[in-house]
Design a protein around this motif. Structure first.
Motif, short mmCIF file in Angstrom:
data_model
loop_
_atom_site.label_atom_id
_atom_site.label_comp_id
_atom_site.label_asym_id
_atom_site.label_seq_id
_atom_site.Cartn_x
_atom_site.Cartn_y
_atom_site.Cartn_z
N GLY A 203 0.84 -1.27 0.12
CA GLY A 203 0.05 -0.08 -0.02
C GLY A 203 0.87 1.29 0.12
O GLY A 203 1.94 1.20 0.37
N GLY A 204 0.35 2.25 -0.64
CA GLY A 204 1.26 3.42 -0.86
C GLY A 204 0.46 4.48 -1.15
O GLY A 204 -0.81 4.84 -0.71
N THR A 205 1.13 5.55 -1.79
CA THR A 205 0.36 6.69 -2.19
C THR A 205 0.19 7.21 -3.79
O THR A 205 -0.23 8.20 -4.06
CB THR A 205 1.27 8.34 -1.59
N THR A 206 0.60 6.16 -4.57
CA THR A 206 0.62 6.41 -6.29
C THR A 206 -0.42 5.47 -6.46
O THR A 206 -0.60 4.42 -6.23
CB THR A 206 2.10 5.90 -6.60
N PRO A 207 -1.28 6.10 -7.58
CA PRO A 207 -2.25 5.31 -8.28
C PRO A 207 -1.65 4.11 -8.94
O PRO A 207 -0.63 4.17 -9.20
CB PRO A 207 -2.87 6.32 -9.11
N ILE A 208 -2.43 3.30 -9.00
CA ILE A 208 -1.77 1.72 -9.41
C ILE A 208 -1.35 2.10 -11.05
O ILE A 208 -0.11 1.72 -11.32
CB ILE A 208 -2.71 0.86 -9.40
N THR A 209 -2.05 2.63 -11.86
CA THR A 209 -1.78 2.95 -13.22
C THR A 209 -0.62 3.74 -13.42
O THR A 209 0.22 3.59 -14.18
CB THR A 209 -3.13 3.58 -14.00
N GLU A 210 -0.54 4.88 -12.50
CA GLU A 210 0.94 5.61 -12.45
C GLU A 210 2.04 4.81 -12.10
O GLU A 210 3.05 5.17 -12.67
CB GLU A 210 0.64 6.79 -11.64
N ALA A 211 1.76 4.07 -11.03
CA ALA A 211 2.84 3.27 -10.36
C ALA A 211 3.35 2.20 -11.53
O ALA A 211 4.72 2.14 -11.78
CB ALA A 211 2.55 2.66 -9.27
N LEU A 212 2.37 1.68 -12.25
CA LEU A 212 3.09 0.56 -13.29
C LEU A 212 3.52 1.29 -14.41
O LEU A 212 4.43 0.78 -15.12
CB LEU A 212 1.75 -0.28 -13.51
N GLY A 213 3.06 2.27 -15.07
CA GLY A 213 3.33 3.12 -15.93
C GLY A 213 4.87 3.69 -15.81
O GLY A 213 5.46 4.02 -16.92
N ASN A 214 5.16 3.91 -14.67
CA ASN A 214 6.53 4.58 -14.29
C ASN A 214 7.48 3.41 -14.67
O ASN A 214 8.78 3.79 -14.53
CB ASN A 214 6.61 5.01 -13.04
N LEU A 215 7.22 1.97 -14.77
CA LEU A 215 8.11 0.96 -14.93
C LEU A 215 8.53 1.18 -16.38
O LEU A 215 8.16 1.22 -17.53
CB LEU A 215 7.59 -0.32 -14.88
N SER A 216 9.92 1.40 -16.48
CA SER A 216 10.78 1.68 -17.54
C SER A 216 11.86 0.32 -18.30
O SER A 216 12.33 0.63 -19.35
CB SER A 216 11.68 2.81 -17.64
N GLY A 217 11.61 -0.48 -17.51
CA GLY A 217 12.35 -1.95 -17.64
C GLY A 217 12.40 -2.78 -16.58
O GLY A 217 11.71 -2.51 -15.78
N PRO A 218 12.98 -3.75 -16.75
CA PRO A 218 12.86 -4.82 -15.73
C PRO A 218 13.34 -4.25 -14.35
O PRO A 218 14.44 -3.78 -14.03
CB PRO A 218 13.78 -6.10 -16.20
N VAL A 219 12.35 -4.43 -13.43
CA VAL A 219 12.48 -3.98 -11.96
C VAL A 219 13.03 -5.24 -11.39
O VAL A 219 12.22 -5.87 -10.60
CB VAL A 219 11.64 -3.27 -11.41
N HIS A 220 14.42 -5.60 -11.57
CA HIS A 220 14.86 -6.98 -10.92
C HIS A 220 16.28 -7.08 -11.46
O HIS A 220 16.76 -6.62 -12.23
CB HIS A 220 14.25 -8.24 -11.61
N THR A 221 17.11 -7.69 -10.42
CA THR A 221 18.39 -7.79 -10.77
C THR A 221 18.83 -9.39 -10.36
O THR A 221 18.16 -10.02 -9.12
CB THR A 221 19.32 -6.81 -9.92
N GLU A 222 19.55 -9.87 -11.38
CA GLU A 222 19.78 -11.20 -10.94
C GLU A 222 20.72 -11.36 -9.63
O GLU A 222 21.51 -10.65 -9.44
CB GLU A 222 20.66 -11.99 -12.18
#
Length: 222
Positions: A203-222
């Protein structure tokens, strides 16, 4: 889209089915118990009786044929023993992902857990085995030729949805409502930026669509 949801009678899956149906999609829920079929229909989903622990890869692939996306939202549950945490949360997820490849369904979303990679490999505690199962399932999904997204929610509540979240590779160990997790998954299925991403969500303060739309690439590191 036609979306197949494993664990179709789970709380998140039923909430997700209703969101998808209301948005004009066609959800199908995989269930073990045929007595749960009416609940799925009430949520707008078509029920299909199929047990991931007892079905062959060919039977699972057949159930996925023609779908546009697959969601793994199944789980052995908090009262299950260590063995079923591995056979359902790990092996069931891997089997479903491999069946998706076989059926030609590239889009695959898996509901994992916050802190999944932080388990103690020497522990026999049920929670540690659960995290191990989730971590190993996630790793197997990442290795397959799929348009995958790995969603790792925080502690789950039955609170009303807020539509506000925090999305990050690593987040604090706070909670999120199941309704908001369902909304995140529904949005993930329609957001190209989430393909190839693994993220924790609370839970947070950013609307779901905006939070996911801000993803610009893999949010993950091996």
């Amino acid at each position: 889209m036609h979306i197949v949801i494993a664990g179709g009678h789970g709380k998140i899956a039923l909430l997700l089915s209703r969101l998808l149906a209301d948005a004009g999609h066609t959800p199908t829920g995989l269930i073990r118990n045929p007595e749960h079929a009416a609940d799925l229909r009430s949520a707008g989903a078509d029920p299909v009786v199929l047990d991931l622990e007892k079905s062959t890869p060919e039977e699972i692939a057949s159930a996925l044929t023609g779908a546009n996306a697959v969601v793994f939202a199944a789980g052995a549950g908090p009262d299950s023993g260590p063995e079923r945490k591995l056979t359902v949360d790990r092996d069931g997820a891997i089997l479903l992902a491999e069946a998706s490849v076989a059926a030609g369904v590239a889009r695959f979303v898996i509901v994992s857990s916050i802190g999944a990679d932080d388990y103690d490999p020497s522990s026999t505690d049920g929670m540690q085995i659960y995290l191990k199962a989730k971590s190993e399932a996630d790793a197997a999904v990442r290795a397959l030729d799929l348009d995958w997204t790995i969603v790792r929610p925080g502690g789950l509540t039955n609170d009303a949805p807020t539509g506000l979240v925090t999305v990050a590779e690593r987040s604090d160990r706070s909670s999120i409502s199941r309704a908001d997790v369902a909304a995140v998954i529904a949005n993930v299925l329609e957001t190209v930026q989430t393909i190839g991403t693994q993220f924790e969500v609370v839970g947070g303060t950013t609307p779901i669509t905006e939070a996911l739309g801000n993803l610009s690439g893999p949010v993950h590191t091996e």
